[in-house]
Design a protein around this motif. Structure first.
Motif, short mmCIF file in Angstrom:
data_model
loop_
_atom_site.label_atom_id
_atom_site.label_comp_id
_atom_site.label_asym_id
_atom_site.label_seq_id
_atom_site.Cartn_x
_atom_site.Cartn_y
_atom_site.Cartn_z
N TYR A 84 0.77 -1.29 -0.09
CA TYR A 84 -0.17 0.02 -0.04
C TYR A 84 0.86 1.18 0.14
O TYR A 84 2.23 1.28 0.47
CB TYR A 84 -0.86 -0.05 1.35
N CYS A 86 0.94 5.92 0.37
CA CYS A 86 0.19 7.01 0.30
C CYS A 86 1.11 8.07 -0.23
O CYS A 86 2.20 8.62 0.25
CB CYS A 86 -0.18 7.29 1.68
N CYS A 92 -1.30 13.26 2.67
CA CYS A 92 -0.44 11.73 3.21
C CYS A 92 0.67 11.86 3.99
O CYS A 92 1.56 11.07 4.17
CB CYS A 92 -0.04 11.18 1.65
N SER A 102 -6.01 6.53 8.22
CA SER A 102 -7.09 6.21 7.09
C SER A 102 -8.02 7.37 7.15
O SER A 102 -8.45 7.73 5.97
CB SER A 102 -7.57 4.91 7.21
N LEU A 106 -4.86 9.22 1.95
CA LEU A 106 -5.24 8.66 0.60
C LEU A 106 -4.63 7.32 0.24
O LEU A 106 -3.80 7.03 -0.49
CB LEU A 106 -5.24 9.65 -0.40
N TRP A 107 -4.43 6.29 1.15
CA TRP A 107 -3.84 4.95 1.07
C TRP A 107 -4.54 4.28 -0.13
O TRP A 107 -5.66 4.21 -0.39
CB TRP A 107 -3.84 4.32 2.33
N LYS A 108 -3.54 3.75 -1.04
CA LYS A 108 -4.00 2.88 -2.21
C LYS A 108 -3.37 1.87 -2.30
O LYS A 108 -2.13 1.63 -1.96
CB LYS A 108 -3.84 3.80 -3.49
N THR A 110 -1.19 -1.14 -4.15
CA THR A 110 -0.22 -1.36 -5.36
C THR A 110 -0.85 -2.56 -6.17
O THR A 110 -1.75 -3.47 -5.96
CB THR A 110 1.20 -1.80 -5.13
N ASP A 114 -2.94 -5.93 -4.86
CA ASP A 114 -4.42 -5.26 -4.52
C ASP A 114 -5.15 -6.36 -4.25
O ASP A 114 -5.41 -7.49 -4.90
CB ASP A 114 -4.80 -4.85 -5.93
N THR A 117 -9.23 -4.03 -0.63
CA THR A 117 -9.57 -2.80 0.12
C THR A 117 -8.20 -2.52 0.89
O THR A 117 -7.32 -3.37 0.76
CB THR A 117 -10.44 -3.15 1.29
N VAL A 118 -8.07 -1.05 1.34
CA VAL A 118 -6.92 -0.79 2.12
C VAL A 118 -7.01 -0.97 3.32
O VAL A 118 -8.22 -0.89 4.10
CB VAL A 118 -6.30 0.65 1.74
#
Length: 133
Positions: A84, A86, A92, A102, A106-108, A110, A114, A117-118
């Protein structure tokens, strides 16, 4: 005099606020995650990366900073596995000493890791963080 009391109160409030800002965070929590390896308490280690502490949990997952941006993954293999990230300047905690929670970050995930969900990242223990939700 009244003016001196007002000045004292204002300065006292400023000092208390400044102390709160300077208080170093030594723990981060992941309260919810698709992968149980990410759950739990992350403690700041003496290991530094990008000039700040790496936060690691009991399953060897870590929050680490690189070039000012925050990542969550496994530092054991080489190259490290980034699960993950940010990586926005806003929201971030860019170049700060702790990653964003959280609620603000803005955690996403990779693409390679994936899972849909984060994780729920919190700067408070999970029971306290869940009470706020």
């Amino acid at each position: 005099s009244r003016d001196m009391r007002v000045i004292f109160v204002v300065v006292s409030i400023f000092i208390v606020g400044l102390l709160q800002l300077c208080k170093a965070t030594s723990e981060i929590y992941v309260c919810e995650a698709d992968d149980a390896n990410f759950l739990g308490q992350y403690t700041a280690s003496k290991e530094l990366m990008d000039g700040v502490a790496v936060f690691t949990n009991a399953k060897d997952m870590s929050f680490f900073r690189n070039k000012g941006f925050w990542y969550l993954g496994n530092l054991e293999p080489w190259p490290p596995e980034t699960h993950y990230r940010c990586v926005e300047h806003e929201g971030c905690n860019y170049s700060e000493t702790v990653p964003a929670a959280s609620t603000t970050g803005l955690w996403k995930p990779t693409k390679k890791f994936d899972k849909g969900t984060v994780p729920n990242v919190s700067l408070e223990p999970c029971s306290a963080a869940n009470e706020e939700l």
